[in-house]
Design a protein around this motif. Structure first.
Motif, PDB file in Angstrom:
ATOM      1  N   VAL A  61     101.256  47.854   1.045  1.00 24.02           N
ATOM      2  CA  VAL A  61     101.641  46.565   0.465  1.00 24.02           C
ATOM      3  C   VAL A  61     102.838  46.812  -0.444  1.00 24.02           C
ATOM      4  O   VAL A  61     102.839  47.754  -1.237  1.00 24.02           O
ATOM      5  CB  VAL A  61     100.499  45.956  -0.368  1.00 24.02           C
ATOM      6  N   THR A  62     103.859  45.965  -0.312  1.00 24.51           N
ATOM      7  CA  THR A  62     105.023  46.052  -1.185  1.00 24.51           C
ATOM      8  C   THR A  62     105.283  44.676  -1.765  1.00 24.51           C
ATOM      9  O   THR A  62     105.268  43.676  -1.046  1.00 24.51           O
ATOM     10  CB  THR A  62     106.269  46.528  -0.404  1.00 24.51           C
ATOM     11  N   ALA A  63     105.496  44.631  -3.074  1.00 21.85           N
ATOM     12  CA  ALA A  63     105.839  43.384  -3.757  1.00 21.85           C
ATOM     13  C   ALA A  63     107.282  43.481  -4.213  1.00 21.85           C
ATOM     14  O   ALA A  63     107.698  44.490  -4.788  1.00 21.85           O
ATOM     15  CB  ALA A  63     104.919  43.158  -4.945  1.00 21.85           C
ATOM     16  N   TYR A  64     108.049  42.444  -3.939  1.00 17.79           N
ATOM     17  CA  TYR A  64     109.436  42.355  -4.364  1.00 17.79           C
ATOM     18  C   TYR A  64     109.521  41.236  -5.395  1.00 17.79           C
ATOM     19  O   TYR A  64     109.175  40.086  -5.096  1.00 17.79           O
ATOM     20  CB  TYR A  64     110.339  42.039  -3.173  1.00 17.79           C
ATOM     21  N   CYS A  65     109.969  41.558  -6.611  1.00 18.18           N
ATOM     22  CA  CYS A  65     110.003  40.585  -7.696  1.00 18.18           C
ATOM     23  C   CYS A  65     111.401  40.456  -8.279  1.00 18.18           C
ATOM     24  O   CYS A  65     112.137  41.444  -8.378  1.00 18.18           O
ATOM     25  CB  CYS A  65     109.046  40.998  -8.819  1.00 18.18           C
ATOM     26  N   VAL A  79      95.569  45.493  -5.032  1.00 19.38           N
ATOM     27  CA  VAL A  79      95.328  45.588  -3.585  1.00 19.38           C
ATOM     28  C   VAL A  79      93.832  45.754  -3.356  1.00 19.38           C
ATOM     29  O   VAL A  79      93.215  46.669  -3.895  1.00 19.38           O
ATOM     30  CB  VAL A  79      96.100  46.779  -2.968  1.00 19.38           C
ATOM     31  N   GLU A  80      93.262  44.861  -2.537  1.00 19.36           N
ATOM     32  CA  GLU A  80      91.855  44.949  -2.150  1.00 19.36           C
ATOM     33  C   GLU A  80      91.798  45.408  -0.703  1.00 19.36           C
ATOM     34  O   GLU A  80      92.388  44.782   0.180  1.00 19.36           O
ATOM     35  CB  GLU A  80      91.174  43.595  -2.308  1.00 19.36           C
ATOM     36  N   CYS A  81      91.094  46.502  -0.472  1.00 20.40           N
ATOM     37  CA  CYS A  81      91.002  47.082   0.868  1.00 20.40           C
ATOM     38  C   CYS A  81      89.859  46.452   1.650  1.00 20.40           C
ATOM     39  O   CYS A  81      88.868  45.993   1.079  1.00 20.40           O
ATOM     40  CB  CYS A  81      90.819  48.594   0.769  1.00 20.40           C
ATOM     41  N   ASP A  82      89.999  46.436   2.975  1.00 21.12           N
ATOM     42  CA  ASP A  82      89.024  45.774   3.839  1.00 21.12           C
ATOM     43  C   ASP A  82      87.740  46.576   3.996  1.00 21.12           C
ATOM     44  O   ASP A  82      86.657  46.010   4.040  1.00 21.12           O
ATOM     45  CB  ASP A  82      89.651  45.507   5.207  1.00 21.12           C
ATOM     46  N   ARG A  83      87.829  47.886   4.095  1.00 19.81           N
ATOM     47  CA  ARG A  83      86.639  48.720   4.302  1.00 19.81           C
ATOM     48  C   ARG A  83      85.875  48.900   2.992  1.00 19.81           C
ATOM     49  O   ARG A  83      86.479  49.064   1.936  1.00 19.81           O
ATOM     50  CB  ARG A  83      87.041  50.092   4.838  1.00 19.81           C
ATOM     51  N   TRP A  84      84.551  48.916   3.061  1.00 22.12           N
ATOM     52  CA  TRP A  84      83.746  49.038   1.847  1.00 22.12           C
ATOM     53  C   TRP A  84      83.948  50.370   1.158  1.00 22.12           C
ATOM     54  O   TRP A  84      83.826  50.479  -0.046  1.00 22.12           O
ATOM     55  CB  TRP A  84      82.266  48.815   2.171  1.00 22.12           C
ATOM     56  N   TRP A  85      84.283  51.409   1.899  1.00 19.17           N
ATOM     57  CA  TRP A  85      84.425  52.740   1.311  1.00 19.17           C
ATOM     58  C   TRP A  85      85.839  53.017   0.820  1.00 19.17           C
ATOM     59  O   TRP A  85      86.102  54.016   0.173  1.00 19.17           O
ATOM     60  CB  TRP A  85      84.007  53.820   2.315  1.00 19.17           C
ATOM     61  N   ASP A  86      86.767  52.133   1.138  1.00 19.40           N
ATOM     62  CA  ASP A  86      88.164  52.321   0.745  1.00 19.40           C
ATOM     63  C   ASP A  86      88.356  51.841  -0.694  1.00 19.40           C
ATOM     64  O   ASP A  86      87.866  50.793  -1.077  1.00 19.40           O
ATOM     65  CB  ASP A  86      89.064  51.524   1.684  1.00 19.40           C
ATOM     66  N   VAL A  87      89.059  52.608  -1.495  1.00 17.16           N
ATOM     67  CA  VAL A  87      89.210  52.315  -2.919  1.00 17.16           C
ATOM     68  C   VAL A  87      90.292  51.251  -3.145  1.00 17.16           C
ATOM     69  O   VAL A  87      91.427  51.416  -2.706  1.00 17.16           O
ATOM     70  CB  VAL A  87      89.574  53.608  -3.692  1.00 17.16           C
ATOM     71  N   VAL A 112      94.243  46.310   4.814  1.00 18.80           N
ATOM     72  CA  VAL A 112      94.328  45.596   3.539  1.00 18.80           C
ATOM     73  C   VAL A 112      93.635  44.248   3.710  1.00 18.80           C
ATOM     74  O   VAL A 112      93.898  43.522   4.660  1.00 18.80           O
ATOM     75  CB  VAL A 112      95.804  45.386   3.132  1.00 18.80           C
ATOM     76  N   ARG A 113      92.714  43.911   2.794  1.00 24.74           N
ATOM     77  CA  ARG A 113      92.054  42.599   2.828  1.00 24.74           C
ATOM     78  C   ARG A 113      92.914  41.560   2.113  1.00 24.74           C
ATOM     79  O   ARG A 113      93.148  40.484   2.632  1.00 24.74           O
ATOM     80  CB  ARG A 113      90.681  42.666   2.172  1.00 24.74           C
TER      81      ARG A 113
END
Length: 131
Positions: A61-65, A79-87, A112-113
């Motif tokens: 994920v990249t944010a441009y501001c 960043v919220e990851c889709d897999r339950w085990w992903d941090v 990425v969720r």
């Protein structure tokens, strides 16, 4: 044999009708609502907050501001990851000064969720003129 069932159905219908009438009477007897709260005072929009867009490419994920305002904005990428085990990750705050562009990135191991940004002023607001 059918008479007890019909009698029970009639009693149940009568009980439901009486309960409905009692509720309707309570609603009609309820006091009127309190006065409406006073309308909110319109405030001038605050000249603050970088304009950002996020791009998700696979697990990155990249944010441009860009900050068009005279006050510095402190931006963080979440960043919220889709897999339950992903941090899930939260970036360190990045100060985006006036007329400055910034790029913030984050990632997951897999998909990425969701991704979002939070903003907060880097310094207190200047005093209003005449204060």
């Amino acid at each position: 044999m059918r008479a007890p069932h019909r009698r029970a159905a009639a009693l149940a219908s009568a009980a439901a009708l009486l309960a409905g009438l009692a509720v309707a009477a309570e609603v009609r007897a309820a006091p009127p609502p309190a006065e409406d709260p006073p309308p909110a005072v319109a405030q001038e929009p605050e000249d603050f907050g970088a304009s950002c867009r996020t791009v998700v490419e696979g697990s990155r994920v990249t944010a441009y501001c860009h900050n068009p305002y005279p006050r510095t904005d402190r931006v963080r990428l979440h960043v919220e990851c889709d897999r339950w085990w992903d941090v899930d990750t939260d970036s360190a705050p990045v100060e985006v000064g006036p007329t400055v562009y910034a790029q913030i990135s984050g990632r997951c191991w897999k998909e990425v969720r969701s991704a979002w940004l939070t903003h907060e002023p880097a310094e207190p607001a200047p005093p209003a003129p005449g204060s």
